[in-house]
Enzyme design. Structure first.
Site, short mmCIF file in Angstrom:
data_model
loop_
_atom_site.label_atom_id
_atom_site.label_comp_id
_atom_site.label_asym_id
_atom_site.label_seq_id
_atom_site.Cartn_x
_atom_site.Cartn_y
_atom_site.Cartn_z
N HIS A 196 13.72 -29.26 2.30
CA HIS A 196 14.04 -28.52 1.18
C HIS A 196 15.16 -27.98 1.34
CE1 HIS A 196 12.55 -26.61 -2.55
NE2 HIS A 196 13.18 -25.64 -1.99
N ASP B 155 9.89 -32.78 2.45
CA ASP B 155 10.10 -31.41 1.84
C ASP B 155 8.95 -30.36 2.56
OD1 ASP B 155 10.28 -28.86 0.30
OD2 ASP B 155 11.37 -30.19 -1.32
N SER C 5 14.77 -26.96 -6.47
CA SER C 5 13.86 -26.02 -6.28
C SER C 5 13.22 -25.37 -7.40
CB SER C 5 14.17 -25.27 -5.14
OG SER C 5 13.04 -24.13 -4.84
#
Length: 907
Positions: free
Chosen positions: A516, A478, A236
């Site tokens: 995610h 995501d 991330s």
């Protein structure tokens, strides 16, 4: 005091005296007579190439520290030893952690914590952590941060998305380190730090370089040698950190892993604002509650799950699914476009879905490195923003707070923080007033912030040319960082450095179903080992195998495909085994159907009520007409008309109360017709080609055979029950149906069977069907007399005959019987996916694969040729029996669970 190298002679003299590290460095450092000091921007030497055809490199023996851990406490590192402006670093604590200490699984190591002082007295310090193992493997790992940072990354973590049983890198002998991004906060969604220029610059990447330089000085001081290899692992924001570092300081790391990187940072936040503006405009008219959001996700899954060949809850063929966007949104629209409840979406809510899905194209300005696009989120291709597989939803209220909170859409929360503190630096700013496509009067500041934080420089030649290696991984579902921005960046890298350089030094993996760190598929694979083998052994990673870490599906595997490839099911074998998937680059039109006829065509068949019918289909308009040619329930000539809606994989929605039509190979179609009453449908099957014998003399030799029979029979009150048995059609046109006298089910055909019905068939040219004439069950076969009891369609699927008996004996005895030749099951012949429609008016997916079956979500096992040749016996929650012929599948249930009979066509 500055840290300096120590000569071997000085170390040998100092160690027996057990000098503290600070004293050791003072005694052995400085002056022309000592070892050379590390340069202010201490960097690592280029990695040494390894001949892939030569012997495997032998690892160096572990390196042990030259001094005690505690001696590091209080050490000061001079500003000149750090490659960017600071006021130096201080070791605030250095604690020896023993392998036997309670709760420690990381072995013996020195736990160092410290701070790096800013130039600006108003800026916060950088907190850092360095862990120095007693048995060092001469390698280091820098861990990246997350969100807006503010929390110390202490370097004790395991590999992100790594094997569950693999020890953390520190336990493997790595020196590990991390920092807090240059500010401190209790929340990774708190951006208030960004009002300070130095704090923002640190978060944008400078804290990484400063921490790196401090860590390597400690390594050199404690072990007396530089690392042999240095790696960066980040996810991330940490993935952005990894890319930012190799773009700005390409000599610092030999290899990096960037998972789901927030590389287009400003673009991501602008996209967040675009979503917020769509959701909350006009009093929140575009906001979606959980029920509506789940409706979107279910509709997408129904349309796209099977595009990869496997009904497994994962949308793998993302780009083909993208071509269904318009159809999916049309399906979801409320009649008239107004909000009429949770079963559909209003025009404003559809606009919000488009805002989430669509990329932002900047036409009036560009972000850092010439970036003019921010990728959209794949909400129409499997990304989840509601339900059990994610915690990042669209919030619980139509009007957001100012500032936004967890009660608001997760995407908007981070966009709001960015607009307030990165751009306007006004905590009271209404972020909904900032137009991402025209942010005037803030355009210049948006571009400036982008230059500070984004990691979008595509020119990786300085990193790649010295042997640097990059592994990129991003989930295609995501819901926080768009995978499409990573795809855009990868393509820019290829365009900038060339495909050959990318093939040499970059691997980019995309993972269907992965959000995610969330989603329906979370991959576990040993990315660190892959990187080590590549950097240290010259063995480039290829297609890996990822193990699913989602609890409900834990342990299933998929190939880890390199972009743009995706995993396609081969058509047989376990859906949970990677070996049964291939990485392919196919992007096909999911609405295209090779089984759609070229010209207007009439199909002949019948439905579960024994009604004989015709289906007329115009492939140009997809307009259809259903005409009843014989029925007990409604007048002959009754018609139903409508237009089929393409759903993909030769499946079509219809106006028949939810019935889905499937066009199968060989000219067979499955579908449904609205029931005579109520709002359900009656399943049907029809054939483009049928057998007829209107010529004289009539012959039945081409269709005469012995068949297994499965179907449904309706009795008094319309109660449905399963039918199973065997049927013989003779050359003379006579037939005999038998059922086992004990089980009332399948049996090996026996002309002397006691539970029997008999009759003969006569072709009716007016209806293009055979009249079924019932005769006495006793005595020999006859072709005269008898009572009309229904009709028979001899469907031709390719070269195979599939007889369909439509029974209409009385108002309390009618139904349908499907026939399949009574011969041994050919392994794999029935394998595939079917949309099964049942006598209870429901439909679901069924997959047969070898000895396994999934019947509408119920798993079971199959035994071939049981209880007779040609029958597949299914055990499990939905026990029963299958018969199969030329892609047509019939299932009779055993027990009271589910429909009595189900019929499907392979698609």
């Amino acid at each position: 005091m500055p840290l300096r190298h120590s000569s071997l002679a000085c170390r040998a003299a100092a160690l027996p005296a057990l000098f503290g590290l600070a004293l050791l460095l003072t005694a052995c450092g400085g002056g022309d007579g000592g070892a050379a000091a590390l340069p202010p921007t201490a960097t690592l030497p280029p990695p040494t190439g390894v001949d892939p055809d030569g012997p495997a490199p032998q690892p160096d023996p572990p390196t042990v520290p030259l001094a005690t851990c505690g001696a590091l406490a209080g050490t000061v590192i001079a500003p000149a030893r750090i490659g960017l402006p600071t006021q130096g670093a201080t070791i605030t604590s250095a604690t020896a952690v023993g392998a036997g200490d309670a709760g420690n699984t990381l072995g013996d190591y020195c736990r160092v914590r410290g701070t790096i002082a800013p130039i600006d007295a108003q800026a916060p310090v950088i907190q850092f952590a360095v862990n120095l193992p007693q048995q060092w493997n001469r390698k280091v790992i820098h861990f990246g941060g997350g969100g807006f940072n503010g929390r110390l990354i202490d370097g004790t973590e395991p590999i992100r998305f790594g094997p569950i049983d693999k020890p953390a890198p520190l336990a493997l002998g790595y020196v590990t380190f991390g920092d807090d991004g240059g500010h401190q906060s209790g929340s990774i969604t708190d951006a208030q730090f960004a009002t300070n220029d130095e704090a923002l610059a640190n978060y944008g990447g400078q804290a990484l370089k400063k921490t790196h330089d401090v860590a390597l000085q400690l390594v050199q001081a404690l072990y007396g040698r530089a690392p042999a290899h240095a790696y960066f692992l980040g996810t991330s924001t940490g993935g952005r950190d990894a890319l930012a570092h190799i773009q700005r300081w390409p000599a610092d790391y030999d290899g990096v892993i960037a998972n789901e990187p927030a590389l287009n940072y400003a673009g991501t936040r602008l996209s967040n604002l675009a979503v917020g503006r769509a959701l909350y405009a006009n009093g929140g008219a575009g906001w979606l509650n959980v029920a509506k959001t789940l409706l979107v996700q279910r509709t997408v899954l129904a349309a796209c799950d099977k595009l990869d060949g496997a009904a497994d809850g994962i949308v793998s063929n993302v780009e083909s699914c993208r071509q269904l966007n318009t159809q999916i949104l049309d399906t979801l629209r409320c009649s008239g476009g107004a909000d009429t409840g949770d079963s559909c979406l209003s025009n404003a809510q559809l606009a919000s879905i488009r805002a989430i899905e669509s990329p932002l194209d900047f036409s009036t300005y560009a972000l850092a490195n010439g970036t003019t696009r921010a990728g959209g989120y794949n909400i129409l291709e499997g990304a989840l923003v509601a339900g059990p597989f994610t915690t990042r939803d669209l919030g619980t209220r139509r009007t957001p707070g100012n500032p936004a909170t967890s009660a608001d859409a997760n995407m908007y929360v981070t966009g709001d923080q960015w607009a307030k503190f990165f751009v306007t630096r006004n905590a009271a700013f209404d972020s909904l007033t900032l137009d991402p496509l025209d942010p005037a009067p803030f355009t210049a500041r948006v571009v400036e912030a982008s230059a500070i934080t984004d990691a979008t420089d595509p020119d990786l030649r300085p990193f790649l040319s010295r042997g640097g290696r990059l592994i990129l991984l991003h989930g295609l579902a995501d819901e926080v960082i768009s995978p499409n921005s990573t795809i855009d960046y990868y393509r820019r890298v290829v365009a900038t450095v060339g495909q050959a350089a990318v093939d040499q030094g970059v691997r980019f993996y995309t993972v269907p179903g992965m959000g995610h760190g969330t989603g329906v598929f979370i991959p576990n694979w040993d990315s660190l080992a892959a990187l080590e083998n590549w950097v240290e052994g010259g063995l480039a990673p290829a297609t890996g195998v990822a193990v699913d870490a989602v609890p409900a599906t834990y342990g299933r595997t998929r190939p880890l495909c390199q972009f743009p490839a995706w995993p396609k099911y081969k058509g047989s074998g376990s859906l949970d085994a990677a070996v049964n998937y291939s990485c392919v680059n196919e992007t096909v039109d999911p609405l295209a159907c090779p089984n759609l006829p070229a010209v207007a065509t009439v199909y002949k068949g019948g439905d579960f009520l024994g009604e004989e019918l015709r289906l007329s289909l115009d492939p140009a308009t997809l307009h259809y007409t259903l005409t009843l040619d014989a029925s007990l329930q409604r007048p002959v000539g009754t018609q139903r008309t409508g237009t089929l809606l393409p759903l993909g994989a030769c499946s079509y929605g219809s106006a028949e109360n939810g019935a889905t039509f499937v066009l199968g190979a060989g000219g067979v179609v499955q579908g449904g017709i609205a029931a005579p009453s109520g709002n359900t449908f009656v399943p049907l099957i029809a054939f483009q080609n049928t057998f007829e014998n209107s010529a004289s003399p009539a012959v039945f030799n081409p269709v005469a055979n012995i068949f297994n029979t499965a179907g449904v029979q309706y009795g008094a009150g319309g109660a449905a029950s399963a039918y199973a048995g065997s049927t013989r059609v003779r050359n003379a046109g006579t037939f005999q149906a038998c059922q086992d006298p004990v089980t009332g089910g399948f049996m090996t055909y026996d002309a002397d069977c006691t539970s029997t019905t008999k009759g003969y068939l006569v072709y009716n040219a007016g209806r293009n069907a055979f009249d079924l004439m019932s005769t006495s069950p006793t005595g020999s076969a006859t072709t005269t007399g008898g009572t009309l009891g229904g009709s028979v369609i001899f469907g031709k699927v390719g070269a195979t005959t599939v007889p369909l008996f439509l029974l209409r004996e009385s108002a309390t005895r009618f139904g349908l019987r499907l026939q399949a030749v009574q011969q041994g099951v050919v392994p794999g012949a029935a394998d595939g996916r079917y949309l099964m429609a049942g006598s209870d008016g429901t439909a679901h997916e069924t997959t047969l694969s070898g000895s396994s079956v999934n019947l509408g979500g119920a798993n079971g096992t199959l035994v071939a040729d049981s209880p007779v040749l040609g029958v597949l016996q299914a055990s499990g929650t939905r026990a029963g029996h299958f018969i199969h012929s030329a892609g047509v599948l019939g299932f009779v249930a055993q027990g009271s669970t589910g429909a009595a009979f189900e019929l499907g066509v392979r698609n």
